[in-house]
Design a protein around this motif. Sequence first.
Motif, PDB file in Angstrom:
ATOM      1  N   LEU A 154      31.717  43.729  33.812  1.00  0.00           N
ATOM      2  CA  LEU A 154      32.734  42.773  34.263  1.00  0.00           C
ATOM      3  C   LEU A 154      32.058  41.637  35.023  1.00  0.00           C
ATOM      4  CD1 LEU A 154      35.348  45.344  35.658  1.00  0.00           C
ATOM      5  CD2 LEU A 154      35.392  44.195  33.434  1.00  0.00           C
ATOM      6  N   ILE A 155      32.671  40.472  34.945  1.00  0.00           N
ATOM      7  CA  ILE A 155      32.139  39.353  35.721  1.00  0.00           C
ATOM      8  C   ILE A 155      33.164  38.947  36.787  1.00  0.00           C
ATOM      9  CG2 ILE A 155      30.531  38.445  33.983  1.00  0.00           C
ATOM     10  CD1 ILE A 155      32.721  36.439  33.185  1.00  0.00           C
ATOM     11  N   ASP A 156      32.659  38.406  37.884  1.00  0.00           N
ATOM     12  CA  ASP A 156      33.546  37.915  38.939  1.00  0.00           C
ATOM     13  C   ASP A 156      34.013  36.518  38.563  1.00  0.00           C
ATOM     14  OD1 ASP A 156      33.415  40.080  40.741  1.00  0.00           O
ATOM     15  OD2 ASP A 156      31.431  39.432  41.386  1.00  0.00           O
ATOM     16  N   VAL A 157      35.314  36.304  38.596  1.00  0.00           N
ATOM     17  CA  VAL A 157      35.832  34.950  38.334  1.00  0.00           C
ATOM     18  C   VAL A 157      36.804  34.562  39.446  1.00  0.00           C
ATOM     19  CG1 VAL A 157      35.593  35.031  35.804  1.00  0.00           C
ATOM     20  CG2 VAL A 157      37.708  35.817  36.857  1.00  0.00           C
ATOM     21  N   ASP A 158      36.938  33.273  39.630  1.00  0.00           N
ATOM     22  CA  ASP A 158      37.880  32.742  40.599  1.00  0.00           C
ATOM     23  C   ASP A 158      39.293  32.976  40.057  1.00  0.00           C
ATOM     24  OD1 ASP A 158      39.464  30.998  42.234  1.00  0.00           O
ATOM     25  OD2 ASP A 158      37.588  30.000  42.782  1.00  0.00           O
ATOM     26  N   SER A 159      40.178  33.494  40.896  1.00  0.00           N
ATOM     27  CA  SER A 159      41.528  33.798  40.399  1.00  0.00           C
ATOM     28  C   SER A 159      42.285  32.535  39.982  1.00  0.00           C
ATOM     29  CB  SER A 159      42.314  34.597  41.441  1.00  0.00           C
ATOM     30  OG  SER A 159      42.501  33.849  42.609  1.00  0.00           O
ATOM     31  N   LYS A 160      41.797  31.367  40.400  1.00  0.00           N
ATOM     32  CA  LYS A 160      42.416  30.094  39.958  1.00  0.00           C
ATOM     33  C   LYS A 160      42.400  29.953  38.438  1.00  0.00           C
ATOM     34  CE  LYS A 160      40.159  27.513  43.015  1.00  0.00           C
ATOM     35  NZ  LYS A 160      39.501  26.462  43.751  1.00  0.00           N
ATOM     36  N   ASN A 161      41.422  30.634  37.787  1.00  0.00           N
ATOM     37  CA  ASN A 161      41.324  30.558  36.324  1.00  0.00           C
ATOM     38  C   ASN A 161      42.430  31.329  35.604  1.00  0.00           C
ATOM     39  OD1 ASN A 161      38.924  29.123  36.532  1.00  0.00           O
ATOM     40  ND2 ASN A 161      37.703  30.995  36.627  1.00  0.00           N
ATOM     41  N   MET A 162      43.140  32.176  36.341  1.00  0.00           N
ATOM     42  CA  MET A 162      44.178  32.984  35.697  1.00  0.00           C
ATOM     43  C   MET A 162      45.418  32.122  35.443  1.00  0.00           C
ATOM     44  SD  MET A 162      43.810  36.306  38.194  1.00  0.00           S
ATOM     45  CE  MET A 162      44.356  37.699  37.218  1.00  0.00           C
ATOM     46  N   ASP A 163      46.151  32.461  34.387  1.00  0.00           N
ATOM     47  CA  ASP A 163      47.343  31.651  34.116  1.00  0.00           C
ATOM     48  C   ASP A 163      48.510  32.080  35.028  1.00  0.00           C
ATOM     49  OD1 ASP A 163      48.950  33.704  32.925  1.00  0.00           O
ATOM     50  OD2 ASP A 163      47.722  33.545  31.122  1.00  0.00           O
ATOM     51  N   ASN A 164      49.637  31.413  34.874  1.00  0.00           N
ATOM     52  CA  ASN A 164      50.716  31.599  35.848  1.00  0.00           C
ATOM     53  C   ASN A 164      51.484  32.917  35.732  1.00  0.00           C
ATOM     54  OD1 ASN A 164      50.174  29.367  37.360  1.00  0.00           O
ATOM     55  ND2 ASN A 164      51.423  28.010  36.085  1.00  0.00           N
ATOM     56  N   ASN A 165      51.122  33.744  34.759  1.00  0.00           N
ATOM     57  CA  ASN A 165      51.678  35.092  34.733  1.00  0.00           C
ATOM     58  C   ASN A 165      51.133  35.925  35.889  1.00  0.00           C
ATOM     59  OD1 ASN A 165      53.155  34.814  32.329  1.00  0.00           O
ATOM     60  ND2 ASN A 165      51.267  35.054  31.143  1.00  0.00           N
ATOM     61  N   TYR A 166      50.083  35.398  36.528  1.00  0.00           N
ATOM     62  CA  TYR A 166      49.415  36.167  37.571  1.00  0.00           C
ATOM     63  C   TYR A 166      49.593  35.542  38.952  1.00  0.00           C
ATOM     64  CZ  TYR A 166      46.912  38.368  33.669  1.00  0.00           C
ATOM     65  OH  TYR A 166      46.580  39.044  32.526  1.00  0.00           O
ATOM     66  N   ILE A 167      50.736  34.895  39.178  1.00  0.00           N
ATOM     67  CA  ILE A 167      50.921  34.165  40.436  1.00  0.00           C
ATOM     68  C   ILE A 167      50.657  35.021  41.672  1.00  0.00           C
ATOM     69  CG2 ILE A 167      52.766  33.193  41.900  1.00  0.00           C
ATOM     70  CD1 ILE A 167      53.507  31.409  39.606  1.00  0.00           C
ATOM     71  N   SER A 168      51.203  36.246  41.691  1.00  0.00           N
ATOM     72  CA  SER A 168      51.029  37.058  42.899  1.00  0.00           C
ATOM     73  C   SER A 168      49.572  37.507  43.066  1.00  0.00           C
ATOM     74  CB  SER A 168      51.977  38.251  42.908  1.00  0.00           C
ATOM     75  OG  SER A 168      51.582  39.170  41.941  1.00  0.00           O
ATOM     76  N   VAL A 169      48.894  37.751  41.951  1.00  0.00           N
ATOM     77  CA  VAL A 169      47.474  38.118  42.026  1.00  0.00           C
ATOM     78  C   VAL A 169      46.681  36.947  42.595  1.00  0.00           C
ATOM     79  CG1 VAL A 169      45.442  38.854  40.717  1.00  0.00           C
ATOM     80  CG2 VAL A 169      47.700  39.654  40.033  1.00  0.00           C
ATOM     81  N   LYS A 170      46.999  35.739  42.084  1.00  0.00           N
ATOM     82  CA  LYS A 170      46.276  34.543  42.511  1.00  0.00           C
ATOM     83  C   LYS A 170      46.448  34.280  44.005  1.00  0.00           C
ATOM     84  CE  LYS A 170      46.571  31.041  39.432  1.00  0.00           C
ATOM     85  NZ  LYS A 170      46.939  30.305  38.203  1.00  0.00           N
ATOM     86  N   SER A 171      47.657  34.567  44.514  1.00  0.00           N
ATOM     87  CA  SER A 171      47.862  34.298  45.935  1.00  0.00           C
ATOM     88  C   SER A 171      47.242  35.389  46.816  1.00  0.00           C
ATOM     89  CB  SER A 171      49.351  34.110  46.242  1.00  0.00           C
ATOM     90  OG  SER A 171      50.038  35.289  45.927  1.00  0.00           O
ATOM     91  N   ASN A 172      47.009  36.562  46.250  1.00  0.00           N
ATOM     92  CA  ASN A 172      46.458  37.658  47.058  1.00  0.00           C
ATOM     93  C   ASN A 172      44.946  37.841  46.940  1.00  0.00           C
ATOM     94  OD1 ASN A 172      48.723  38.934  48.452  1.00  0.00           O
ATOM     95  ND2 ASN A 172      49.507  39.281  46.387  1.00  0.00           N
ATOM     96  N   PHE A 173      44.366  37.373  45.849  1.00  0.00           N
ATOM     97  CA  PHE A 173      42.932  37.619  45.627  1.00  0.00           C
ATOM     98  C   PHE A 173      42.225  36.336  45.231  1.00  0.00           C
ATOM     99  CE2 PHE A 173      45.303  41.445  44.621  1.00  0.00           C
ATOM    100  CZ  PHE A 173      44.657  42.382  45.408  1.00  0.00           C
ATOM    101  N   LYS A 174      41.124  36.044  45.919  1.00  0.00           N
ATOM    102  CA  LYS A 174      40.377  34.836  45.615  1.00  0.00           C
ATOM    103  C   LYS A 174      39.528  35.034  44.363  1.00  0.00           C
ATOM    104  CE  LYS A 174      37.583  31.262  47.831  1.00  0.00           C
ATOM    105  NZ  LYS A 174      37.161  30.861  46.513  1.00  0.00           N
ATOM    106  N   THR A 175      38.881  36.200  44.274  1.00  0.00           N
ATOM    107  CA  THR A 175      38.126  36.500  43.049  1.00  0.00           C
ATOM    108  C   THR A 175      38.661  37.780  42.412  1.00  0.00           C
ATOM    109  OG1 THR A 175      36.471  37.700  44.314  1.00  0.00           O
ATOM    110  CG2 THR A 175      35.929  35.424  43.768  1.00  0.00           C
ATOM    111  N   VAL A 176      38.571  37.828  41.116  1.00  0.00           N
ATOM    112  CA  VAL A 176      38.965  39.022  40.376  1.00  0.00           C
ATOM    113  C   VAL A 176      37.836  39.330  39.382  1.00  0.00           C
ATOM    114  CG1 VAL A 176      41.461  38.676  40.575  1.00  0.00           C
ATOM    115  CG2 VAL A 176      40.234  37.642  38.659  1.00  0.00           C
TER     116      VAL A 176
END
Length: 149
Positions: free
Chosen positions: A97-119
């Motif tokens: 797995l690679i570490d990515v900035d959660s900003k790259n995730m689409d809007n289906n992941y809004i709550s993930v994006k607000s809770n985690f900086k990297t995934v």
Amino acid sequence: MNRFMADHMLKRSCEWLRLMGYDISYPECHDDNDILKYCIKNDLILLTRDYEFYKRYNKSIFIDSTNYEDQVKEIIRMFPPDKSKFFTRCPVCNSELIDVDSKNMDNNYISVKSNFKTVKYCKKCNKYFWKGSHYKKIEKEINFFMNNI
Ligand SMILES: [Zn+2]
């Protein structure tokens, strides 16, 4: 670092071991000869529940237990895990797995994006992993394995 192949009877254990960072392939074919060829070519340790299959390859280990929890414990007893490798591998396909900035995730992941900086991200499966409630359950199970070997 040892690399492994699990046979078809060890699918569930294989997924757990990947979560614990083991490099462990799972056969894409059903032909024992092809599986063995792949193991030899890639210098893999074969983990198998099939005694006849076990006898055919000198780098194979016969797994005695029938349920996945005991199987995982059996394997981590022989090959102690490296805690720094936990959650570095995709449980579905074994890719790193690679570490990515959660900003790259689409809007289906809004709550993930607000809770985690990297995934964590698996390129092959196009799948994200983050330390949410599901992760806590996984972590608990891994601790159970580790404390009971
Ligand atoms: Zn994957």
